[in-house]
Design a protein around this motif. Structure first.
Motif: not given
Length: 102
Positions: A71, A73, A77-79, A81
């Motif tokens: 990641n 960011s 990561v929640e959406k 994957p």
């Protein structure tokens, strides 16, 4: 968008759905590329190149690419994957063929 010390970051792939990274043609070509000097956007270092004799051996046998992602960011990561799929479980009529040229 680019990352300091990294290569260009592709736009999110979710716009056109699930994809694979290699084909029966592009995967052997990638093995050959790993013996070439790194390109401008390549994050590989010069000392990580395959030797030409290794390429010959690899292309005669079985091998597997494993992409390692991280990641970039500050947010988890929640959406959307990453996922894996056995190609044998996909019906050919469900596939859409398109070409990306590098």
């Amino acid at each position: 968008q680019s990352m300091k010390g990294g290569n260009a970051i592709q736009e999110p792939l979710i716009g056109y759905g699930v994809h694979n990274d290699y084909t029966m043609t592009s995967a052997p070509r990638r093995i050959q590329q790993l013996a070439e000097p790194p390109s401008k956007n390549d994050t590989r270092k010069e000392d990580c190149r395959l030797r030409p004799e290794d390429v010959e051996v690899l292309l005669k046998g079985r091998w597997l690419f494993v992409n390692v992602w991280r990641n970039i960011s500050n947010h988890p990561v929640e959406k959307f994957p990453l996922a894996a799929c056995d190609a044998k479980s996909v019906v050919l009529d469900d596939l859409v063929v398109f070409e990306i040229r590098y």
